[in-house]
Design a protein around this motif. Structure first.
Motif, PDB file in Angstrom:
ATOM      1  N   LYS A  72       5.951   3.585   7.735  1.00 48.09           N
ATOM      2  CA  LYS A  72       6.098   2.130   7.870  1.00 48.09           C
ATOM      3  C   LYS A  72       7.509   1.761   8.320  1.00 48.09           C
ATOM      4  N   GLY A 161       0.526  -0.132  13.360  1.00 53.08           N
ATOM      5  CA  GLY A 161       1.417   0.302  12.284  1.00 53.08           C
ATOM      6  C   GLY A 161       1.133   1.743  11.920  1.00 53.08           C
ATOM      7  N   PRO A 162       1.314   2.142  10.663  1.00 53.16           N
ATOM      8  CA  PRO A 162       1.007   3.516  10.254  1.00 53.16           C
ATOM      9  C   PRO A 162      -0.485   3.818  10.355  1.00 53.16           C
ATOM     10  N   ASP A 236      -0.596  -0.021   3.005  1.00 56.13           N
ATOM     11  CA  ASP A 236       0.317   0.003   4.143  1.00 56.13           C
ATOM     12  C   ASP A 236      -0.159   0.891   5.281  1.00 56.13           C
ATOM     13  N   GLU A 238      -2.556   1.068   8.243  1.00 56.43           N
ATOM     14  CA  GLU A 238      -3.252   0.025   8.997  1.00 56.43           C
ATOM     15  C   GLU A 238      -4.549   0.505   9.638  1.00 56.43           C
TER      16      GLU A 238
END
Length: 500
Positions: A72, A161-162, A236, A238
């Motif tokens: 992240k 994102g991640p 977190d 995505e």
């Protein structure tokens, strides 16, 4: 620069070289560094010999969180990296994969049981995917939309994102190297979760790529199902991309639902091959054996494990298939360069396959060949099963309906096309299919009616770079190996600008 690859001979048994190519690291890599694991270490074995190869670190929940936090934190800078710079790094990754292809192939042969010579093709496939998606980075673009009010309306494609990529034991480093390409090209950061049965080539790949990408852009956490579940549920992360069983795909979907994250799922298959009465027999016979993927012991979701042969040529066709199979495939030690069919990847897969073979016998199918553990004394310590063919299979039998993921081919005879196609479509899966005929009309008609995401006509097993691969029904969600895979890891933003 990475270390020079290990020099390996061009013939003979490569078993003595396995310990030279083992990774030296733990299995947990994030923020550009290797870490020890607080979870219980996982022992990993050579399925050809039963030899214990290594212990691999396993993360506790805090370490999963740390890996995700690293991805992240690295995301904004990586997303802002000029696309051609990202492409250059992907091409360098491809170069390193090719440079170390033989040692990676040997590691996979020793750890997942597939023949070492065949595994060298996996390196080229993975490198090709890295090059392919490097060439698509400038295609991550939007469009302008006409308006009637004097405004400028346009779209942007932005990374997510991640991204977690979870993959199975049948082609570990091909998936590890090839499946980082699309999300990294799109500007996402990646966390790899290799298979617990065969994690070593992924760990070695991370050593080979160490220092290439900025810290946190490419991460790896080995571990078991709990690790995969933690990534799928992590708020977190995505997106989760999984190659695996239908059951694993459903578990990912349930976990992803809590945070509404994206999923890309390439799942199981109970794939059909259809032989029409006018098929070119030598080509179709070769295709029937090749399509079953006996090289990988049938451990491939694309294996054409249901063979529908027209009744008028059934007996001759099956005699030829049996002869072709005996000529081409016999189980052998996977690290020997002459081996054309390796071992089952794990004791669980070995036992599962023997269970299905017994179920086929019990339900009345005719065992044409194989059907037992390999009898060669040199293979006594490994997980070897003879290539197996059943004829006289009915659609209600378990071997006709359920994915075995082993070297078991179920054969049906047919003479009514409508009924045959109904049976072909009569499963909950629809990944691949193969049709053999010299009639263009018959080939196109069958391809249209078969409910599968990837259909070959007079071919099988071949994947074309840029051609969408994925399944119908419960065989998956989304498409890979094509531009659509790149776009799976982006999100679309609309911008409306009032002018004047």
């Amino acid at each position: 620069m990475t270390a020079a690859p290990t020099v390996l001979p061009d013939s003979g048994d490569l078993s003595p070289y396995v310990h030279r190519v083992l990774p030296r690291s733990s299995g947990l890599f994030w923020d550009g560094r290797w870490h020890e694991g607080a979870g219980q270490a996982i022992a990993t074995f050579n399925p050809s010999t039963g030899e214990r190869l290594a212990e691999v670190a396993s993360p506790a929940s805090a370490e999963v969180n740390a890996a995700v936090a690293s991805a992240k934190a690295a995301f904004p800078a990586w997303a802002g990296t000029p696309p051609l710079q990202r492409a250059a790094l992907l091409r360098e990754a491809a170069r390193r994969v090719r440079l170390h292809s033989r040692e990676l192939a040997l590691l996979d042969a020793a750890n997942c049981g597939n023949p070492v010579r065949a595994m060298q093709m996996d390196a080229e496939i993975a490198a090709t995917q890295l090059d392919y998606f490097a060439g698509l980075v400038l295609e991550i673009k939007g469009e302008t939309i006409p308006t009637a009010n004097g405004a400028l309306n346009y779209t942007l494609r932005e990374p997510l994102g991640p991204v977690a990529r979870i993959f199975p034991f049948n082609h570990p480093f091909m998936f590890a190297a090839g499946k980082i390409a699309a999300p990294l090209a799109a500007g996402n950061t990646v966390i790899l979760k290799p298979p617990e049965q065969a994690p070593l080539s992924t760990i070695r790949l991370m050593e080979i790529l160490d220092g290439l990408f900025p810290p946190g852009v490419l991460n790896c956490i080995a571990g078991g199902r709990d690790t995969g579940a933690a990534l799928s549920a992590h708020p977190d992360v995505e997106a989760v991309a999984l190659i695996g069983s239908v059951g694993a795909g459903k578990a990912v979907l349930r976990s992803a639902a809590e945070t509404m994250k994206r999923t890309l799922l390439e799942l199981g298959g109970k794939n059909a091959m259809v032989i029409y009465p006018d098929a070119d027999l030598p080509s179709a016979v070769e295709g029937a054996v090749r399509g079953m993927n006996f090289t990988w012991c049938g451990q491939s979701c694309g294996s054409t494990s249901r063979l529908y042969v027209h009744r008028s040529l059934h007996d001759e066709f099956m005699q030829r298939v049996t002869e072709e199979l005996a000529r081409k495939h016999r189980p052998g030690i996977a690290t020997h360069l002459d081996t054309t069919m390796g071992a089952m990847a794990s004791r669980a897969q070995y036992d599962r396959t023997l269970h299905y073979i017994q179920a086929g016998i019990d339900e009345g199918a005719t065992l044409l060949t194989g059907g037992r553990a390999a009898r060669d004394a040199q293979l006594k310590d490994g997980l070897f099963i003879e290539p197996t063919i059943f004829t006289g299979v009915r659609p209600d039998m378990r071997i006709a309906r359920e994915e075995i993921f082993g070297p078991v081919l179920s054969v049906f005879s047919w003479d009514d096309e409508d009924r045959m196609l109904a049976e072909v479509n009569g499963t909950e899966l629809g990944l691949t299919a193969s049709v053999w005929t010299t009639s263009l009309n018959a080939g196109l008609r069958a391809a249209k009616r078969i409910q599968s995401g990837y259909v070959w006509v007079n071919e099988c097993s071949v994947h074309i770079p840029g051609a969408p691969f994925g399944g119908y029904k419960q065989s998956g969600v989304g498409r890979e190996e094509c531009k659509e895979e790149l776009l799976e890891f982006t999100q679309l933003k609309n911008v409306n600008v009032k002018l004047g």
